[in-house]
Design a protein around this motif. Sequence first.
Motif, PDB file in Angstrom:
ATOM      1  N   GLY A 145     -99.280 -80.268  -2.004  1.00 59.85           N
ATOM      2  CA  GLY A 145     -98.895 -80.969  -3.215  1.00 59.85           C
ATOM      3  C   GLY A 145     -97.512 -80.585  -3.696  1.00 59.85           C
ATOM      4  N   VAL A 146     -97.230 -79.279  -3.712  1.00 57.39           N
ATOM      5  CA  VAL A 146     -95.904 -78.811  -4.140  1.00 57.39           C
ATOM      6  C   VAL A 146     -94.826 -79.345  -3.207  1.00 57.39           C
ATOM      7  CG1 VAL A 146     -94.433 -76.788  -4.474  1.00 57.39           C
ATOM      8  CG2 VAL A 146     -96.814 -76.735  -5.249  1.00 57.39           C
ATOM      9  N   GLU A 147     -95.097 -79.321  -1.905  1.00 58.07           N
ATOM     10  CA  GLU A 147     -94.112 -79.798  -0.936  1.00 58.07           C
ATOM     11  C   GLU A 147     -93.843 -81.288  -1.111  1.00 58.07           C
ATOM     12  OE1 GLU A 147     -91.289 -79.970   1.894  1.00 58.07           O
ATOM     13  OE2 GLU A 147     -92.203 -78.180   1.008  1.00 58.07           O
ATOM     14  N   MET A 148     -94.881 -82.070  -1.373  1.00 58.90           N
ATOM     15  CA  MET A 148     -94.692 -83.509  -1.566  1.00 58.90           C
ATOM     16  C   MET A 148     -93.943 -83.798  -2.869  1.00 58.90           C
ATOM     17  SD  MET A 148     -98.290 -85.055  -0.089  1.00 58.90           S
ATOM     18  CE  MET A 148     -97.796 -86.771  -0.233  1.00 58.90           C
ATOM     19  N   LEU A 149     -94.182 -82.988  -3.889  1.00 56.44           N
ATOM     20  CA  LEU A 149     -93.431 -83.138  -5.135  1.00 56.44           C
ATOM     21  C   LEU A 149     -91.954 -82.835  -4.921  1.00 56.44           C
ATOM     22  CD1 LEU A 149     -95.867 -81.552  -7.756  1.00 56.44           C
ATOM     23  CD2 LEU A 149     -95.085 -83.925  -7.701  1.00 56.44           C
ATOM     24  N   ARG A 150     -91.666 -81.876  -4.062  1.00 52.92           N
ATOM     25  CA  ARG A 150     -90.279 -81.549  -3.737  1.00 52.92           C
ATOM     26  C   ARG A 150     -89.605 -82.674  -2.954  1.00 52.92           C
ATOM     27  NH1 ARG A 150     -88.769 -75.993  -3.762  1.00 52.92           N
ATOM     28  NH2 ARG A 150     -90.479 -74.544  -4.220  1.00 52.92           N
ATOM     29  N   ARG A 151     -90.357 -83.293  -2.076  1.00 51.48           N
ATOM     30  CA  ARG A 151     -89.781 -84.232  -1.110  1.00 51.48           C
ATOM     31  C   ARG A 151     -89.648 -85.644  -1.651  1.00 51.48           C
ATOM     32  NH1 ARG A 151     -92.379 -84.112   4.747  1.00 51.48           N
ATOM     33  NH2 ARG A 151     -91.643 -81.965   4.466  1.00 51.48           N
ATOM     34  N   TYR A 152     -90.603 -86.082  -2.478  1.00 54.68           N
ATOM     35  CA  TYR A 152     -90.626 -87.475  -2.907  1.00 54.68           C
ATOM     36  C   TYR A 152     -90.488 -87.597  -4.421  1.00 54.68           C
ATOM     37  CZ  TYR A 152     -92.489 -88.063   1.814  1.00 54.68           C
ATOM     38  OH  TYR A 152     -92.672 -88.033   3.164  1.00 54.68           O
ATOM     39  N   ASP A 153     -90.062 -88.778  -4.845  1.00 50.51           N
ATOM     40  CA  ASP A 153     -89.837 -89.053  -6.260  1.00 50.51           C
ATOM     41  C   ASP A 153     -91.043 -89.797  -6.830  1.00 50.51           C
ATOM     42  OD1 ASP A 153     -88.726 -89.402  -8.730  1.00 50.51           O
ATOM     43  OD2 ASP A 153     -87.463 -91.089  -8.144  1.00 50.51           O
ATOM     44  N   TYR A 154     -91.945 -89.061  -7.464  1.00 46.77           N
ATOM     45  CA  TYR A 154     -93.155 -89.661  -8.032  1.00 46.77           C
ATOM     46  C   TYR A 154     -92.974 -89.928  -9.523  1.00 46.77           C
ATOM     47  CZ  TYR A 154     -95.569 -88.390  -3.724  1.00 46.77           C
ATOM     48  OH  TYR A 154     -95.950 -88.280  -2.410  1.00 46.77           O
ATOM     49  N   ASP A 155     -93.644 -90.964 -10.002  1.00 50.18           N
ATOM     50  CA  ASP A 155     -93.647 -91.229 -11.440  1.00 50.18           C
ATOM     51  C   ASP A 155     -94.537 -90.232 -12.164  1.00 50.18           C
ATOM     52  OD1 ASP A 155     -91.990 -93.675 -11.655  1.00 50.18           O
ATOM     53  OD2 ASP A 155     -93.543 -94.527 -10.367  1.00 50.18           O
ATOM     54  N   LEU A 173     -88.940 -78.969 -10.943  1.00 46.39           N
ATOM     55  CA  LEU A 173     -89.428 -80.326 -10.721  1.00 46.39           C
ATOM     56  C   LEU A 173     -89.947 -80.856 -12.057  1.00 46.39           C
ATOM     57  CD1 LEU A 173     -91.392 -79.732  -7.389  1.00 46.39           C
ATOM     58  CD2 LEU A 173     -89.070 -80.614  -7.664  1.00 46.39           C
ATOM     59  N   ASP A 174     -89.373 -81.953 -12.526  1.00 46.57           N
ATOM     60  CA  ASP A 174     -89.751 -82.461 -13.844  1.00 46.57           C
ATOM     61  C   ASP A 174     -90.736 -83.620 -13.788  1.00 46.57           C
ATOM     62  OD1 ASP A 174     -88.100 -84.391 -12.841  1.00 46.57           O
ATOM     63  OD2 ASP A 174     -86.596 -84.275 -14.441  1.00 46.57           O
ATOM     64  N   THR A 175     -91.352 -83.853 -12.632  1.00 46.86           N
ATOM     65  CA  THR A 175     -92.376 -84.904 -12.526  1.00 46.86           C
ATOM     66  C   THR A 175     -93.511 -84.629 -13.512  1.00 46.86           C
ATOM     67  OG1 THR A 175     -91.918 -85.120 -10.165  1.00 46.86           O
ATOM     68  CG2 THR A 175     -93.987 -86.051 -10.966  1.00 46.86           C
ATOM     69  N   VAL A 219    -100.037 -74.239  -8.697  1.00 42.37           N
ATOM     70  CA  VAL A 219     -99.254 -75.427  -8.354  1.00 42.37           C
ATOM     71  C   VAL A 219     -98.319 -75.784  -9.503  1.00 42.37           C
ATOM     72  CG1 VAL A 219     -99.363 -77.896  -7.836  1.00 42.37           C
ATOM     73  CG2 VAL A 219    -101.035 -76.335  -6.805  1.00 42.37           C
ATOM     74  N   LEU A 220     -98.839 -75.750 -10.726  1.00 39.17           N
ATOM     75  CA  LEU A 220     -98.024 -76.049 -11.900  1.00 39.17           C
ATOM     76  C   LEU A 220     -96.858 -75.075 -12.022  1.00 39.17           C
ATOM     77  CD1 LEU A 220    -100.859 -76.820 -14.479  1.00 39.17           C
ATOM     78  CD2 LEU A 220     -99.055 -78.406 -13.791  1.00 39.17           C
ATOM     79  N   ARG A 221     -97.143 -73.791 -11.873  1.00 37.00           N
ATOM     80  CA  ARG A 221     -96.076 -72.788 -12.000  1.00 37.00           C
ATOM     81  C   ARG A 221     -95.029 -72.952 -10.906  1.00 37.00           C
ATOM     82  NH1 ARG A 221    -100.463 -69.494 -13.923  1.00 37.00           N
ATOM     83  NH2 ARG A 221    -100.998 -68.888 -11.793  1.00 37.00           N
ATOM     84  N   ALA A 222     -95.482 -73.232  -9.683  1.00 37.66           N
ATOM     85  CA  ALA A 222     -94.543 -73.406  -8.570  1.00 37.66           C
ATOM     86  C   ALA A 222     -93.664 -74.631  -8.776  1.00 37.66           C
ATOM     87  CB  ALA A 222     -95.312 -73.522  -7.251  1.00 37.66           C
TER      88      ALA A 222
END
Length: 248
Positions: free
Chosen positions: A36-46, A71-73, A62-65
């Motif tokens: 999940g963290v890696e995908m948040l880093r890689r892609y631009d999610y709403d 990451l401001d998603t 996950v939240l802390r990472a």
Amino acid sequence: MRVLLVEGDGSAARSTSSTLRSVGYMIDHAVTGHEGVEMLRRYDYDLALLEMVLPDIDGYEVLRAARAARLDTPIVAMSSLNGAQAKVRAFSAGADDYITRPYDTPELAARIQAIVRRSKGYSQPVLQAGLVKLSLDSREVTVKGRLVHLTGKEYMILELLMLRRGTVLTKFAFLDHLYGGMDEPEMKIIDVFICKLRKKLQQAGAKNVVTTVWGQGYMLREDSDEDAPPSGVLIPPRSSEELVLSVV
């Protein structure tokens, strides 16, 4: 909208994904917290929906990472725990909202829309650019009060442009948003979608809504349709490196 679901339980993931797809969201699924963290880093999610109990690390980690990586998603924590302590802990770790299972589908959809709107600076569910209005609730687009019939992809492009108003979006950003890295077509398909979207808006009476930023991508005009220059007129660049051409 494009949403990342971080959920280790296969049955729960299928149920949540099906629910959100039924109201028009595009869903990507991560099984573990690290993924999940890696995908948040890689892609631009709403937005991201995060189950707090995961196979590897818990949702708090996950939240802390994610927040440590700047990451401001927006992230909505999901859990069967409804105690105040669990909620406070999630908010302290960086969650934007907390919803308990079992959840009500309309409530979840409404929360997602509200959080995404606020994160983009909008307070109302109807977005407007000049004569064009887009309803996040009904997924309808109108010009001068008349309904404009868009395909799913055309709607997603316009929604993305309106939510990121004033930002230049690359063709890669559109591909990522529309297809999520899965079976992506050639980049030129974005030009085709934009052309068809412009034509439909123009026929409805809204000209020069989507602007081409040469060498970069597309953006939504900040000014109203009435103030827009005629098609093909060069707009003075905002910087020495930026040249914008308004195209109908």
